[in-house]
Write an enzyme that holds these catalytic residues in place. Sequence first.
Site, mmCIF file in Angstrom:
data_model
loop_
_atom_site.group_PDB
_atom_site.id
_atom_site.type_symbol
_atom_site.label_atom_id
_atom_site.label_comp_id
_atom_site.label_asym_id
_atom_site.label_seq_id
_atom_site.Cartn_x
_atom_site.Cartn_y
_atom_site.Cartn_z
ATOM 1 C CD GLU A 2 -2.800 -1.244 2.435
ATOM 2 O OE1 GLU A 2 -2.649 -0.416 3.338
ATOM 3 O OE2 GLU A 2 -3.671 -2.135 2.480
ATOM 4 C CD GLU B 80 -4.651 -7.910 2.003
ATOM 5 O OE1 GLU B 80 -5.523 -7.215 2.527
ATOM 6 O OE2 GLU B 80 -3.435 -7.616 2.029
#
Length: 458
Positions: free
Chosen positions: A183, A317
């Site tokens: 991220e 995820e």
Amino acid sequence: MMRSRASRQLSIWIWCCACLLAMGNAEAQTTLRALAKTKGKLVGTSLSSNYIDNPASMPSGYQSTLANEFNVYVAENSFKMSELLPNAPANPFDIQISDLSTAKIDIMVARARENGVGMIRGHALIWHTQAPSWLTTSAPGWTADQITAFATSYIKAVVTYCKTINDAVDAPVRIYEWDVINETIDKSKARAKKRARGSAAKSSIEYRTGTWYDGVADRQAFIDAIFRAARNADPNLRLVYNDYGIEFYGSPKCNFMLNMVGGMVSRGVPIDGVGLQCHFIGPDPSGAGGFSSSDARKFEQTFAALRALGLDGIVTEFDLRLQTDSTTIEGNVTSQQLALQGDQYRLIVATALSQPNCPALVLWGFTDAHSWIPWACPGYGHALPFDRSYAKKPAYEGITTAIKALPTVEENKASSLTTTLPTVSAMTFGQALSNSTLSGGEGSVPGSFAFETLKEFL
Ligand code: XIL
């Protein structure tokens, strides 16, 4: 005579139908990992920290589903830096294995070994959040070189420790892949502030700010350095960039990601794939919205763009949350939402796993009893394929339907003979699997991925 021939034919027909039904039942009862194995794909889940640390507290439904259904595990939290390096080391610019809490890694490996699961994803080496508090206090006072020295030596220590596990002949478990950085792409904060003041500035994307590694001005050089550090520590490890909101081709964040990893490939920086987190939103209580066929096309285009760069796309995820009737964890959804969720699960899994450069689909948990969603997104829940009592939801059927429709390893081998093989910059799954000490059978990893296996024989 005619009658007995007809009745014989009828009995044969009934027998055939019975056999087909039995086969259908056997297939319906098969597990995700058994199905995925025949297709040369990995299907995984994250493991809740509580149960990694305290297996005795693990409900039997959790344990049996975990053991039966998946062939890849990832620690939901236990491999994050706050867990592996909780205390300030003697020299933060030269981290040693002895500075790490390696017990967290050992426990996860033990859980996988107990369940006969051979593959573990590592998540995540560098992340702006879930960093130890000593680091978030100290790093703002460091120079760019010191931050880089810290990050690269941390990566070297963790990866070297994992390599000893991977190389041990008596340990049929491989930490085969790590998210090297998580991220690091974000919406521009400057633009967001301008917008808040009423300016018409368009949303734009940049390297994330507000992190413990903000002191590094040349962010791309930092990212290059940490991927190189990981490759140097273990040349056989697959290296991944992981993020959310990069799943749909054409979006500003996806463009930024493609430019970033494309630049890395062109500079010869070792990177094997991009982790597409896939935290998606499903249909609302009226049955509207969720993952559409046009989303599926954009999702597919992202895999194609990555493939053109010689990179894998890994679903890292996955969950598909539903809007509930309350903001508490117990909020309910309609049966229509659950049915539509099943369709959307099928579409997402089919779209991802049918891509030749998508080797794995990993769920962020598997039971609604243990999901980050109700806490992270109040008013949403029911995001996973098993309900709170570990019963299969339509979403589970969506996954199995999608996997059953994929070509088998053998069919892939045959069709790959006539197609151009993708360039893979580093160690391939095929090599990883054939080099590993895993034994055959249900407990081991699936067969090598067709195109990679072929590559070795060409
Ligand atoms: C989440 C975990 O699920 C939570 O238990 C924890 O409190 C916060 O982190 N993207 C990621 C994951 O890369 O590490 C996050 O996991 C979910 C979003």
